[in-house]
Design a protein around this motif. Structure first.
Motif, short mmCIF file in Angstrom:
data_model
loop_
_atom_site.label_atom_id
_atom_site.label_comp_id
_atom_site.label_asym_id
_atom_site.label_seq_id
_atom_site.Cartn_x
_atom_site.Cartn_y
_atom_site.Cartn_z
N THR A 87 -0.14 11.67 -5.59
CA THR A 87 0.94 11.70 -4.91
C THR A 87 1.61 11.12 -4.26
O THR A 87 1.78 10.01 -5.19
CB THR A 87 -0.06 12.01 -3.36
N LYS A 88 2.20 11.41 -4.10
CA LYS A 88 3.79 10.83 -4.04
C LYS A 88 3.46 8.85 -3.39
O LYS A 88 4.24 8.32 -3.64
CB LYS A 88 5.12 11.61 -3.00
N GLU A 89 2.67 9.08 -2.15
CA GLU A 89 2.45 8.25 -1.87
C GLU A 89 1.98 7.19 -2.59
O GLU A 89 2.07 6.17 -2.53
CB GLU A 89 1.25 8.36 -0.27
N GLY A 131 0.71 -1.37 -0.03
CA GLY A 131 0.02 0.13 -0.01
C GLY A 131 0.72 1.17 -0.22
O GLY A 131 1.88 1.11 -0.13
N PRO A 132 -0.07 2.37 0.15
CA PRO A 132 0.77 4.14 -0.16
C PRO A 132 1.58 4.45 1.78
O PRO A 132 2.21 5.21 1.49
CB PRO A 132 -0.22 4.54 -0.03
N THR A 133 1.38 3.68 2.92
CA THR A 133 2.27 4.05 3.72
C THR A 133 3.55 3.79 3.62
O THR A 133 3.89 2.34 3.18
CB THR A 133 1.91 3.74 4.94
N TYR A 134 4.27 3.82 4.96
CA TYR A 134 5.98 4.64 5.25
C TYR A 134 5.61 3.22 4.82
O TYR A 134 6.95 2.24 5.37
CB TYR A 134 6.26 5.15 6.51
N ASP A 135 4.92 1.94 5.87
CA ASP A 135 5.16 0.38 6.43
C ASP A 135 4.94 -0.60 5.96
O ASP A 135 5.32 -1.70 5.09
CB ASP A 135 4.96 0.52 8.03
N ALA A 155 -3.99 7.54 1.70
CA ALA A 155 -2.08 8.07 1.47
C ALA A 155 -2.33 9.91 1.66
O ALA A 155 -0.91 10.06 1.72
CB ALA A 155 -2.87 7.78 -0.26
N VAL A 156 -3.45 10.61 2.28
CA VAL A 156 -3.19 11.52 2.75
C VAL A 156 -2.38 11.63 4.35
O VAL A 156 -2.26 12.44 4.54
CB VAL A 156 -4.62 11.86 2.06
N LEU A 157 -3.34 10.22 4.97
CA LEU A 157 -2.65 10.22 6.60
C LEU A 157 -1.52 9.94 6.36
O LEU A 157 -0.96 9.89 7.36
CB LEU A 157 -3.31 9.19 6.60
N ALA A 158 -1.03 9.68 5.79
CA ALA A 158 0.05 8.71 5.64
C ALA A 158 1.30 9.17 6.11
O ALA A 158 2.13 9.46 6.82
CB ALA A 158 0.64 7.68 5.11
N PRO A 159 1.95 10.83 5.07
CA PRO A 159 2.67 11.73 6.28
C PRO A 159 2.75 11.74 7.09
O PRO A 159 3.58 12.48 8.54
CB PRO A 159 2.90 12.56 5.05
N ILE A 160 1.27 12.06 7.88
CA ILE A 160 0.78 12.89 9.18
C ILE A 160 1.38 11.72 10.42
O ILE A 160 2.15 11.97 11.11
CB ILE A 160 -0.27 13.00 9.33
N LEU A 161 0.77 10.20 9.36
CA LEU A 161 1.65 9.02 10.70
C LEU A 161 3.04 8.73 10.30
O LEU A 161 3.36 9.00 11.74
CB LEU A 161 0.66 7.73 10.53
N ARG A 162 3.50 8.51 9.98
CA ARG A 162 4.72 9.62 9.54
C ARG A 162 5.68 9.89 10.99
O ARG A 162 6.35 9.29 11.46
CB ARG A 162 5.28 9.56 7.83
N LYS A 163 5.01 11.11 10.97
CA LYS A 163 5.65 11.87 11.87
C LYS A 163 5.73 11.39 13.19
O LYS A 163 6.98 11.85 13.81
CB LYS A 163 4.87 13.39 12.08
N PHE A 164 4.79 10.33 13.55
CA PHE A 164 4.81 9.96 15.01
C PHE A 164 5.66 8.70 15.15
O PHE A 164 5.88 8.12 16.19
CB PHE A 164 3.73 10.08 15.33
N TYR A 165 5.84 8.13 14.07
CA TYR A 165 6.36 6.53 14.33
C TYR A 165 7.70 6.32 14.23
O TYR A 165 8.51 7.01 13.44
CB TYR A 165 5.78 5.88 12.26
N GLU A 166 8.51 5.93 15.35
CA GLU A 166 9.46 6.14 15.32
C GLU A 166 9.91 4.31 14.97
O GLU A 166 9.88 3.37 15.62
CB GLU A 166 10.09 5.34 17.03
N PRO A 167 11.17 3.98 13.86
CA PRO A 167 10.74 2.90 13.74
C PRO A 167 11.84 1.49 14.68
O PRO A 167 12.25 0.78 14.45
CB PRO A 167 12.66 3.36 12.08
N SER A 168 12.65 2.61 16.17
CA SER A 168 12.88 1.54 16.51
C SER A 168 11.77 1.03 17.84
O SER A 168 12.69 -0.29 18.30
CB SER A 168 13.40 2.55 18.06
N GLY A 169 11.12 1.55 16.90
CA GLY A 169 9.62 0.11 17.77
C GLY A 169 8.87 0.98 19.06
O GLY A 169 8.31 -0.01 19.01
N SER A 170 9.18 1.53 19.99
CA SER A 170 8.51 2.13 21.01
C SER A 170 7.54 2.88 20.43
O SER A 170 6.58 2.64 21.77
CB SER A 170 9.59 2.84 21.77
N THR A 171 7.06 3.75 19.81
CA THR A 171 6.10 4.28 18.91
C THR A 171 5.58 3.01 17.74
O THR A 171 6.44 2.85 16.84
CB THR A 171 5.58 5.43 18.64
#
Lengths: 267, 267
Positions: A116-118, A75-79, B194-210
């Motif tokens: 969009t980019k996503e 899908g379009p999301t970062y994960d 796809a519009v929500l994705a970049p917003i969620l990405r800001k808070f996501y931590e790949p380290s895994g704690s969020t």
């Protein structure tokens, strides 16, 4: 000609964490088995590119399957990182796939939505991939060849995955696996599983063409009820059916000789 | 102190073939995550000793987890080969485990049943294993240490596995993983994934704690409905809860700014 071997990868942190039950794995395991393809295992992974690439390389190198079916992460999301992870594992560049790009343009631009980019991200595939159109959702699937292995990638949303499987994938797989599987099952009452075990063992072939499984449903000691499942894979569906019936009949005979009884005989 | 890492192995040809849906994996993934343990993946395999031993060696060598939880393959039948496979992978002898033997004697002999060869098989464990009693069925579980990894083996029958997990395993795991996880979720209406994705990405931590996951429930273009799931792992449950709420609140604010609305807010 031996049995074709397959692995299933179901990708997604939400599946690993048990936020959803993995019905995709059950759907694919059942469909592939019915097509006479021997599935060795199912691997479910969190959305971590290095981890996915590592497991994929391990399966390709140590198990050399004919087929790998993957679900999720398109899908379009970062994960959504399935195609990136495959590109990394196979050391292929990730490029815009022309067919996938056209599918997305058709889906978005022609209806007045922005690409969009996503959304465009869903067109990036490992070089040489063939895109599969998604009639339900937006993310295209992909087929990638690597040596003797065919890798099929489908979305994780069950209604999209199942529709694409039936419409676009199953026919290809049918030609691919040229064996047939017949199934039978019945319930044994009054014989504990541990007593039934050596009887079932006589008919089980570790090579894999006859598979027998017992499932205890009652209580081993006080009220033994055991469901028996038999499946036989052979070169024609008629042969598979008659072999499965033969195995069921022989087990049932021995159960009756031991004083047990048979219910729900479906062989 | 970092997060503890775990893998889940769910063993059984019937699971791979999709004859049963893998609810054990969902149960264990959810429980382990709630205890603040990071599960990397779930591996489901057919009943093949070499295959199970090969995958176990691969996970131990390449991923060095703190914990491996296995289900299935502890019973009396010929295809119950989990403990044999572990013994092979760890190069430990398979010997009669005294505690397991006593549990089986108590279960069978004291009630007037014979301890047949098939039943006695359930007492054979890799050397050094600690047996776990099974209050529901007959097959004991096992805990095996290998280097820094603890391997816990439980039966595949869900009611036995869950009871043993709650009674005997979870308390040990709780001391083992000293982090806590809080969860929150809500539904976003009117903003495509796809519009929500970049917003969620800001808070996501790949380290895994969020960890944040979006699940599309409506249709991306005509009727976008997206469920958002947030989980935060921290050193105390209070801290985890307040951090999770903070992340949810910030995402919700941005959604409203974009003209979307929030439903079922549970953070």
């Amino acid at each position: 000609m031996g049995e074709k071997k397959a692995w299933i990868f179901t990708l997604g942190t939400e599946v690993v964490r048990g936020l959803v039950v993995n019905t995709n794995a059950a759907f694919l395991g059942r469909r592939l088995s019915q097509l006479g393809i021997a599935v060795s295992g199912v691997i479910t992974l969190v959305d971590d590119r290095k981890l996915i690439a590592n497991l994929l390389r391990y399966v390709l190198r140590d198990h050399e399957p004919d087929l790998i079916v993957m679900t999720g992460g398109l899908g379009p999301t970062y994960d959504d990182i399935t195609l990136e992870s495959i590109a990394e594992a196979l050391e292929k560049p990730l490029t815009i796939n022309r067919e996938a790009f056209e599918m997305l343009k058709e889906k978005f631009v022609s209806r007045g939505y922005e690409l969009t980019k996503e959304r465009l991200k869903m067109a990036y595939m490992p070089e040489g991939a063939v895109a599969i159109s998604n009639p339900v959702g937006t993310a295209p699937g992909a087929v990638i060849r690597y040596g003797k292995t065919v890798i099929v990638c489908l979305p994780g949303v069950p209604r999209e995955m199942e529709e694409m499987w039936v419409k676009h994938v199953e026919n290809v797989i049918k030609e691919f696996g040229v064996l047939y599987t017949a199934e039978g099952s019945f319930t044994v009452v009054g014989v504990p599983e541990a007593v039934l075990a050596p009887i079932l063992r006589k008919f089980y072939e570790p090579s894999g063409s006859t598979y027998i499984k017992s499932h205890p449903r009652g209580y081993e000691l006080s009220n033994p009820i055991v469901e028996v499942y038999v499946s036989v894979t052979s070169t024609s569906i008629e042969l598979a059916k008659s072999l499965a019936k033969e195995v069921c009949d022989k087990i049932a005979e021995e159960v009756v000789r031991l004083g047990g009884s048979i219910r729900h005989y479906g062989c």
